[in-house]
Every structure is written in structure tokens, then in C-alpha cells.
Design a protein around this motif. Structure first.
Motif, short mmCIF file in Angstrom:
data_model
loop_
_atom_site.label_atom_id
_atom_site.label_comp_id
_atom_site.label_asym_id
_atom_site.label_seq_id
_atom_site.Cartn_x
_atom_site.Cartn_y
_atom_site.Cartn_z
N UNK A 173 12.49 90.66 21.82
CA UNK A 173 13.21 91.77 21.20
C UNK A 173 13.55 92.87 22.18
N UNK A 174 12.58 93.23 23.03
CA UNK A 174 12.83 94.31 24.00
C UNK A 174 13.75 93.86 25.13
N UNK A 175 13.70 92.59 25.48
CA UNK A 175 14.66 92.07 26.46
C UNK A 175 16.08 92.24 25.92
N UNK A 176 16.29 91.84 24.66
CA UNK A 176 17.61 91.96 24.04
C UNK A 176 18.02 93.42 23.89
N UNK A 177 17.08 94.28 23.53
CA UNK A 177 17.40 95.70 23.37
C UNK A 177 17.83 96.32 24.70
N UNK A 178 17.13 95.99 25.76
CA UNK A 178 17.48 96.54 27.08
C UNK A 178 18.86 96.06 27.51
N UNK A 179 19.13 94.78 27.36
CA UNK A 179 20.46 94.26 27.71
C UNK A 179 21.54 94.95 26.90
#
Length: 351
Positions: A173-179
Motif C-alpha cells: 500500500x505504501x509503495x503504491x501511495x509513494x508512486x
């Protein structure tokens, strides 16, 4: 492909169920850049922009660890100097080596898109769309659990995730949010047209102004406003037969997502901005030049039951009448929408 579509359709609900970012502690939100004459974008309550999140997203965007074989990054198909396209019709640099079925879309002004991503709108937001290229066997082919382990083994990433998110977790989830945060900062509004619009440049020349008027008269029903797209889906007559079920209906456009027969052959309206960078054109890159695109609209539009009404500007017949002088004027005007500063912006380049 069907499995991926189901995952993408379910992901928004998963994100909604996740704990929202706690803005009472942790990184401080920063405002979304809104250029002059642009509409106000929808607020991102669940994933506000922060300097730490944006920088983390930039690093992830260029990191080949995001692919299963550590050979591809997001930037492998989205080059900043090409307005984040790749310059080919259908890339085949993915894990399988097979040609993709869709042209790599440009990445800019996405903060204003609230009507689905990909050419058929198969993902509802920037966060969920990231998982399709990451996990596709024909693209990055990454196991997300392995990706988390890889990033956790990098002390710099451990620190950056702790700084960027209140839970400090290296998670999908945080990977996707950062991207998504990084991509929402990819704002393009520095073309000659923009400087003319803001009265920073005296004027466009006579041919360019003629092209502007023609675009407003003939094209603005789909390419409207300062974004030069309505962010909707239209059948612009490039095909007439949508019965081919190859690639699990990927050629059927928006219908693949909605299953509504009225959406057969409808694809997302691409922005007219930065077209000099983003050739070839259309969802499958079939047209190499703007001349070919305009020739299509003039005399190549194909009849079908879902053809957009605006494609019938010849007294109800298919096509948009354009003579050669008008086509050249439109091409000259479209060139003024080229944002060289955007393509060279160091904030968007590899860290």
C-alpha cells in the motif's frame, strides 16, 4: 489478464478499508501545484502529498528492484524526456518479451484525472493502477511479497518509508501511495501556449492562431479546457469490428471494464499537450505522425454503432472535414503545447 482486471477493480475497496494516513503526526502535507487557468483537482484525503512521500515515490519510480528480474523500472517505459512515454507503438521489453497490447500512456497532469486510469479505465485511482504493471507477466512480473523483502534489505528505504508514512511500514500500500504522490507532481503547464495564455508571451503567429480556432471548433468536444482532455472515453472510429476476443477483450475498449455494449470501442481521450514528445498515437500506437492522425479524422473514420457523434461532422456522415491548410495549421498549433521545461525538469528525473 482477467485475474489482473479483477484485482484492479477490487483494489479501491481494499485501499478504502486500509487505515487512512494519520496527518496528526509524521510528514507534513504540501499543496498540489495548480497552474493558472487549471481547474482545482480533487483532494487526496487518503494520500496527501508530502515532500518525503514524493521523493520516495521518485526513487521507486526509477528503481529496477520493482521488477521481478531487477531489470526494469517504471521509467523503462515512461521516459521523462518523452513526457513519460517510450516512443514505440507496443513495447516488448517486459519480462515475457512479448509485445504489449497497449501503447504506454503519457504521465502528466494526472492529479486532475478522477475518471479511471489506463486506456480503458480499468483502474479507478493512481494508487491501484500501479499493481497492474508491477505484477503483469508481460511487464515487470514482480512478486509483491518479494519486493517488500528486497526493499526492507535496503537501509535507505527503511528510513525513507519511516519518514514518509506515519505507520513507517514498507508495504504494498505504501509503495503504491509513494508512486502515486510522485506522479501527481508531474504537472505540465509551461508550453508556449501556456505563456501566451498567461500573457507572458506576446502572441502566437497567424497560422498557430488559426490552428487554435480550428481545434476549438472541431476537437474541443473531447479535448476541452486547459487539460485538453475531458478524461472520458470515446469511440473515435479507428476500428469498426469489436468481436475479436483475443487478449481477453483488450481491443474492445471501455466495454472490457463496464460490459456495457454502448462502450464498445471507446478509449480514454489523450491530452493534446506534449504531442511532439508522445508519438506514436492512439491506444495501440498505430499512427506514427500527427499528419496520419488528422488524415484519419478527415477521411479514415470507420462506422460503428458506438461511434461518437462528434465524429460525424460531415452532415451526419463519418469524418471531420479538414483540408491540407487546416491540418497544417492544427499541427503548428499543437506544437505550441510542447512543454520542454517539463521534459527536462530535474525534479522529475532519476535521483
Amino acid at each position: 489478464m482477467k485475474r489482473q482486471l479483477i484485482i484492479l477493480l477490487l483494489l479501491p475497496a481494499c485501499f478504502a478499508a486500509c487505515r487512512k494516513t494519520d496527518t496528526s503526526r509524521g510528514p507534513v502535507p504540501v499543496p498540489q501545484e495548480v497552474p493558472a487557468f487549471f481547474p482545482t483537482p480533487a483532494a487526496n484525503i487518503d494520500n496527501p502529498l508530502t515532500q518525503e512521500g514524493i521523493e520516495l515515490g521518485r526513487r521507486l519510480f526509477y528503481d529496477k528492484r520493482l521488477s521481478g528480474l531487477n531489470q526494469l523500472s517504471c521509467a523503462s517505459c515512461h521516459h521523462p524526456d518523452l513526457a513519460f512515454t517510450d516512443g514505440v507503438a507496443l513495447s516488448q521489453i517486459g519480462a515475457s518479451g512479448l509485445p504489449l497490447h497497449r501503447n504506454a500512456p503519457a504521465l502528466f497532469n494526472m492529479a486532475w484525472n478522477s475518471n479511471g486510469f489506463f486506456w480503458d479505465g480499468g483502474s479507478t485511482n493512481l494508487e491501484s493502477q500501479a499493481f497492474a504493471p508491477l505484477t503483469s507477466p508481460d511487464e515487470m512480473h514482480q512478486n509483491l511479497f518479494q519486493l517488500i523483502d528486497e526493499l526492507k534489505a535496503v537501509p535507505d528505504y527503511v528510513r525513507r518509508f519511516e519518514e514518509a508514512f506515519s505507520d513507517g511500514e514498507i508495504s504494498t500500500g505504501n509503495i503504491a501511495r509513494a508512486l502515486a504522490q510522485f506522479q501527481r507532481t508531474l504537472v505540465s503547464a509551461g508550453s508556449r501556449y501556456d505563456r501566451y495564455r498567461r500573457r507572458e508571451e506576446a502572441s502566437l503567429n497567424a497560422q498557430e492562431l488559426q490552428g487554435l480556432q480550428l481545434v476549438q471548433q472541431r476537437c474541443a468536444s473531447c479535448h476541452d479546457g486547459e487539460l485538453f482532455t475531458d478524461n472520458k472515453y470515446h469511440n473515435n472510429g479507428i476500428d469498426a469490428d469489436f468481436s475479436n476476443e483475443d487478449a481477453e477483450g483488450i481491443y474492445q475498449g471501455r466495454f472490457r471494464v463496464t460490459r456495457n455494449p454502448a462502450d464498445l470501442g471507446k478509449f480514454r481521450t489523450a491530452s493534446l499537450r506534449n504531442l511532439l514528445f508522445t508519438a506514436p498515437y492512439m491506444h495501440d500506437g498505430r499512427f506514427a505522425t500527427l499528419q496520419e492522425v488528422l488524415d484519419h479524422y478527415d477521411h479514415g473514420v470507420k462506422e460503428s454503432t458506438t461511434l461518437d457523434p462528434q465524429m460525424r461532422q460531415r452532415a451526419g456522415q463519418a469524418g471531420i472535414p479538414l483540408d491540407n491548410n487546416e491540418k497544417q495549421a492544427i499541427i503548428k498549433y499543437l506544437a505550441t503545447l510542447t512543454d520542454t521545461a517539463f521534459a527536462r525538469n530535474p525534479r522529475f528525473a532519476a535521483p
